[in-house]
Design an enzyme around this catalytic site. Structure first.
Site, PDB file in Angstrom:
ATOM      1  N   GLY A  10       0.832  -1.197   0.000  1.00  0.00           N
ATOM      2  CA  GLY A  10       0.000   0.000   0.000  1.00  0.00           C
ATOM      3  C   GLY A  10       0.869   1.250   0.000  1.00  0.00           C
ATOM      4  O   GLY A  10       2.064   1.202   0.308  1.00  0.00           O
ATOM      5  N   CYS A  11       0.248   2.375  -0.351  1.00  0.00           N
ATOM      6  CA  CYS A  11       1.009   3.626  -0.475  1.00  0.00           C
ATOM      7  C   CYS A  11       1.462   4.128   0.890  1.00  0.00           C
ATOM      8  O   CYS A  11       2.662   4.343   1.120  1.00  0.00           O
ATOM      9  CB  CYS A  11       0.157   4.666  -1.198  1.00  0.00           C
ATOM     10  SG  CYS A  11      -1.562   4.766  -0.640  1.00  0.00           S
ATOM     11  N   TYR A  12       0.533   4.303   1.834  1.00  0.00           N
ATOM     12  CA  TYR A  12       0.943   4.743   3.179  1.00  0.00           C
ATOM     13  C   TYR A  12       1.931   3.755   3.814  1.00  0.00           C
ATOM     14  O   TYR A  12       2.917   4.174   4.414  1.00  0.00           O
ATOM     15  CB  TYR A  12      -0.281   4.845   4.094  1.00  0.00           C
ATOM     16  CG  TYR A  12      -1.209   6.027   3.902  1.00  0.00           C
ATOM     17  CD1 TYR A  12      -0.736   7.342   3.961  1.00  0.00           C
ATOM     18  CD2 TYR A  12      -2.581   5.828   3.739  1.00  0.00           C
ATOM     19  CE1 TYR A  12      -1.613   8.426   3.854  1.00  0.00           C
ATOM     20  CE2 TYR A  12      -3.458   6.903   3.630  1.00  0.00           C
ATOM     21  CZ  TYR A  12      -2.974   8.195   3.689  1.00  0.00           C
ATOM     22  OH  TYR A  12      -3.839   9.259   3.591  1.00  0.00           O
TER      23      TYR A  12
END
Ligand SMILES: NC(=O)c1ccc[n+]([C@@H]2O[C@H](COP(=O)([O-])OP(=O)(O)OC[C@H]3O[C@@H](n4cnc5c(N)ncnc54)[C@H](OP(=O)(O)O)[C@@H]3O)[C@@H](O)[C@H]2O)c1
Length: 341
Positions: free
Chosen positions: A153-155
């Site tokens: 995921g990005c975060y």
């Protein structure tokens, strides 16, 4: 000597991650887009869907047919929502392609935790066990041989890169970690929603899903693996009124009063000395300086008895499509930077 070309298929090319993936693959010297696979009944010309591709990619999407795709492609990227990806991944693997899944379906090792967090039964636990977590800077050894890579995921990408070296050097405590994060609006995907309309988002700034965001367990899973003990975090995401970019300000307690800022910098510099996509900076990172790049910009401060790390990425590139291509490069024996610098 003939150079290798990786043929790629994209499931869900009408997505934001699909768009950025297409743009990266178009400039990749050793990859070609072979097949765009869409769920839509009407054939979609991708340049009509995304006019920025006009004159650069004149392909029409075809049905999601794993057997047909495997005749033309070595690797399939899945750019579809969670729960949808695992409807396709088993057949894509079965057809003989390697798969890079950008959704969350193969990121959490524990199927029960996945079901709790995503409110969906995991329908493919067999492949879940086999999937490699595609964060190359931390788990590079797992990626080259993997048939299935779960793109992070990005975060979680920005958080894991910003915290891991300090945990591994035992310079920070494993408890009391607070991640205050802000993401541009593309992080929510392309599907329209009232709270994402321009007048709602523009000039606003607010927190959301405090302590219950779906990326929190993924962050904790990675940090627990690298610290070799359970790590819990408080994760506070915010919606930033820009289209792309993530900045995380990460607050931690130093392990002892003797920890110095110099040691903190050294930990990052040593950990990432050979990592082409991590820039350890003296000044404070800005989402603008990583935009459209696969870089993660990092710095650290020791202020008021707290360690504060700042970590910036482009959510669409290092947080999604760029990292997916970095994983593809590693899976096919290419230099990990190919097509990304
Ligand atoms: N956006 C980010 O910053 C980001 C970062 C990292 C990971 N991710 C993950 O990457 C995946 C794609 O994200 P995104 O933001 O690019 O998504 P998006 O812009 O919302 O697009 C979703 C895509 O999935 C397709 N789709 C939806 N339901 C489908 C179904 N039942 N069968 C086949 N295709 C279906 C859509 O097709 P139509 O156009 O026909 O509806 C569209 O192409 C998601 O799992 C997301 O969580 C996103």
């Amino acid at each position: 000597m003939a150079t290798m070309t990786v043929s790629a298929a994209i499931v869900g090319p009408t997505s934001y991650t699909g768009l950025y993936l297409i743009q990266i693959l178009l400039r990749h010297p050793q990859a070609a887009i072979a097949y765009l696979a869409s769920q839509r009944d009407e054939p979609v010309n991708i340049a009509a869907e995304f006019p920025q591709l006009m004159g650069r990619c004149d392909m029409t999407c075809r049905p999601i047919d794993p057997a047909a795709m495997a005749k033309e492609a070595d690797v399939a990227f899945c750019c579809v929502p969670h729960a949808v990806a695992m409807q396709y991944v088993p057949a894509l693997l079965q057809a003989g392609m390697r798969v890079i899944d950008l959704s969350a379906d193969y990121r959490l090792l524990d199927a029960d935790l996945y079901e709790k967090v995503y409110q969906h039964k995991h329908t493919d636990p067999g492949n879940l066990e086999e999937a490699a977590y595609g964060l190359p800077e931390l788990f590079a050894d797992d990626i080259p041989e993997a048939a299935l890579v779960a793109n992070p995921g990005c975060y979680p990408t920005a958080a894991a890169l910003g915290i891991t070296p300090l945990l591994q050097k035992q310079l920070v405590k494993t408890s009391g970690i607070v991640i205050s994060a802000a993401s541009g609006v593309t992080g929510a995907g392309r599907r329209p929603a009232a709270h994402l309309h321009f007048p709602e988002v523009n000039e606003g700034f607010c927190a959301y899903n405090v302590g219950v965001h779906r990326h929190q367990p993924e962050i904790e899973q990675t940090l627990s693996a690298v610290a070799e003990q359970p790590v819990q975090v408080l994760f506070v995401p915010h919606l930033l009124p820009v289209d792309r970019g993530i900045l995380e300000s990460i607050y931690m307690d130093p392990a002892t009063e003797a920890v110095t800022e110099e040691q903190l910098f050294e930990a990052f510099e040593q950990a990432y000395a050979d990592e082409p996509f991590i820039r350890v900076r003296n000044d404070l990172p800005n989402v603008k300086h990583v935009r459209d790049t696969n870089f993660c910009d990092l710095t650290v401060r020791l202020v008021g008895g707290k360690v504060v790390v700042f970590s910036a990425i482009d959510n669409m590139i290092k947080g999604a499509s760029g990292q997916a291509v970095q994983n593809m490069n590693l899976m096919f024996g290419l230099d990990q930077t190919t097509g990304l610098l």
